[in-house]
Design a protein around this motif. Sequence first.
Motif, PDB file in Angstrom:
ATOM      1  N   UNK A  43       0.824  -1.208   0.000  1.00  0.00           N
ATOM      2  CA  UNK A  43       0.000   0.000   0.000  1.00  0.00           C
ATOM      3  C   UNK A  43       0.863   1.264   0.000  1.00  0.00           C
ATOM      4  N   UNK A  44       1.996   1.198  -0.658  1.00  0.00           N
ATOM      5  CA  UNK A  44       2.868   2.370  -0.793  1.00  0.00           C
ATOM      6  C   UNK A  44       2.113   3.501  -1.479  1.00  0.00           C
ATOM      7  N   UNK A  45       2.418   4.728  -1.106  1.00  0.00           N
ATOM      8  CA  UNK A  45       1.785   5.886  -1.743  1.00  0.00           C
ATOM      9  C   UNK A  45       2.202   5.956  -3.209  1.00  0.00           C
ATOM     10  N   UNK A  46       1.234   6.087  -4.075  1.00  0.00           N
ATOM     11  CA  UNK A  46       1.454   6.233  -5.509  1.00  0.00           C
ATOM     12  C   UNK A  46       0.521   7.333  -5.969  1.00  0.00           C
ATOM     13  N   UNK A  58      -4.802  12.139  -8.764  1.00  0.00           N
ATOM     14  CA  UNK A  58      -5.347  11.200  -7.780  1.00  0.00           C
ATOM     15  C   UNK A  58      -4.170  10.575  -7.028  1.00  0.00           C
ATOM     16  N   UNK A  59      -4.478   9.919  -5.903  1.00  0.00           N
ATOM     17  CA  UNK A  59      -3.428   9.219  -5.157  1.00  0.00           C
ATOM     18  C   UNK A  59      -4.045   8.141  -4.286  1.00  0.00           C
ATOM     19  N   UNK A  60      -3.212   7.177  -3.948  1.00  0.00           N
ATOM     20  CA  UNK A  60      -3.672   6.129  -3.039  1.00  0.00           C
ATOM     21  C   UNK A  60      -3.960   6.709  -1.661  1.00  0.00           C
ATOM     22  N   UNK A  61      -3.109   7.612  -1.217  1.00  0.00           N
ATOM     23  CA  UNK A  61      -3.282   8.207   0.109  1.00  0.00           C
ATOM     24  C   UNK A  61      -4.593   8.955   0.256  1.00  0.00           C
ATOM     25  N   UNK A  62      -5.045   9.571  -0.824  1.00  0.00           N
ATOM     26  CA  UNK A  62      -6.318  10.303  -0.795  1.00  0.00           C
ATOM     27  C   UNK A  62      -7.505   9.369  -1.026  1.00  0.00           C
ATOM     28  N   UNK A  63      -7.210   8.109  -1.321  1.00  0.00           N
ATOM     29  CA  UNK A  63      -8.285   7.148  -1.581  1.00  0.00           C
ATOM     30  C   UNK A  63      -8.917   7.300  -2.951  1.00  0.00           C
ATOM     31  N   UNK A  64      -8.225   7.975  -3.862  1.00  0.00           N
ATOM     32  CA  UNK A  64      -8.797   8.217  -5.191  1.00  0.00           C
ATOM     33  C   UNK A  64      -8.086   7.429  -6.293  1.00  0.00           C
ATOM     34  N   UNK A  65      -7.130   6.572  -5.925  1.00  0.00           N
ATOM     35  CA  UNK A  65      -6.400   5.776  -6.910  1.00  0.00           C
ATOM     36  C   UNK A  65      -6.344   4.336  -6.441  1.00  0.00           C
ATOM     37  N   UNK A  66      -6.836   3.440  -7.280  1.00  0.00           N
ATOM     38  CA  UNK A  66      -6.816   2.010  -6.982  1.00  0.00           C
ATOM     39  C   UNK A  66      -5.934   1.301  -8.000  1.00  0.00           C
ATOM     40  N   UNK A  67      -4.979   0.511  -7.508  1.00  0.00           N
ATOM     41  CA  UNK A  67      -4.067  -0.232  -8.366  1.00  0.00           C
ATOM     42  C   UNK A  67      -4.340  -1.722  -8.252  1.00  0.00           C
ATOM     43  N   UNK A  68      -4.261  -2.412  -9.377  1.00  0.00           N
ATOM     44  CA  UNK A  68      -4.464  -3.860  -9.408  1.00  0.00           C
ATOM     45  C   UNK A  68      -3.346  -4.475 -10.235  1.00  0.00           C
ATOM     46  N   UNK A  69      -2.752  -5.532  -9.690  1.00  0.00           N
ATOM     47  CA  UNK A  69      -1.665  -6.215 -10.371  1.00  0.00           C
ATOM     48  C   UNK A  69      -2.171  -7.554 -10.908  1.00  0.00           C
ATOM     49  N   UNK A  70      -2.048  -7.762 -12.212  1.00  0.00           N
ATOM     50  CA  UNK A  70      -2.394  -9.038 -12.825  1.00  0.00           C
ATOM     51  C   UNK A  70      -1.152  -9.567 -13.544  1.00  0.00           C
ATOM     52  N   UNK A  71      -1.135 -10.818 -13.963  1.00  0.00           N
ATOM     53  CA  UNK A  71       0.029 -11.319 -14.709  1.00  0.00           C
ATOM     54  C   UNK A  71       0.258 -10.566 -16.031  1.00  0.00           C
ATOM     55  N   UNK A  72      -0.786  -9.965 -16.581  1.00  0.00           N
ATOM     56  CA  UNK A  72      -0.676  -9.274 -17.868  1.00  0.00           C
ATOM     57  C   UNK A  72      -0.317  -7.805 -17.744  1.00  0.00           C
ATOM     58  N   UNK A  73      -0.783  -7.154 -16.666  1.00  0.00           N
ATOM     59  CA  UNK A  73      -0.615  -5.703 -16.606  1.00  0.00           C
ATOM     60  C   UNK A  73      -0.858  -5.153 -15.203  1.00  0.00           C
TER      61      UNK A  73
END
Length: 181
Positions: A39-42, A55-70
Motif C-alpha cells: 500500500x505504498x503511496x502512488x 489522484x493518489x492512493x493516500x487520498x483514496x482516489x487511486x486504486x491499483x491492481x496487479x495481474x500477470x498481464x498488466x
Amino acid sequence: MAGRFPYNSRAVLSDGGRTGRPRKEQFASGAFRHSIETMQEVHLLVGHSFDRPLASRGAGTLELTDTPEALTFAADIASELEDVSYVRDALALLAVGQIAGISPGFRIPPERTVPNAETVEEEDPAEGNALIRTINEAILFELSLVTRPAYSETQIEARNWSLAPQARIFTRKRHAIERWR
C-alpha cells in the motif's frame, strides 16, 4: 479514469544511433507487486509533474491492481478539481487523443535488498541485436498521463459516470443551501 500498463511488452529506449546497439526495456509480470501489496503511496500525475496531481492512493482516489498481464488502475478525479486548469487541460487532451498513454515513475531497489531486480540480456538474433533490460522488481512512485509513452501498448481512458452538467450544478447548489441551514 482507468488505465493499463502492460507487462512483458518491450519499449525501444534507443535505436543505438549510428554505431551503438539498440536498447529495449520490459517489465516482468508483477514488477510493481511490492509497491501495490504494501500500500505504498502512488500518485497519478500529468506529465511526471508532482505539482499536477490527479489522484493518489493516500487520498483514496487511486486504486491499483496487479495481474500477470498488466498493472491496471482506476482513478476518481474529485469534483473539486473540475475547475483546476491543468485538470481541465489534461481531460481535454485525453478526449482528443493528444494524451496517448501512461508512463510509470519508478526506481530500481538496491541490489543488497533485491538481488536481480533487473537483468540485461541479448535479444534473440532472429529478432535483432538489441540489449534488453528486464525490470523484475521496481518501486512505483507515480503513474503519469503522457503524450508519447515509451510503451505504446499502454492504455488510458476517461469515463464520466456523473450526472449531466445541469444536474451537477443543481446538486452543488442544493448542497450549498443545505450546508448554510
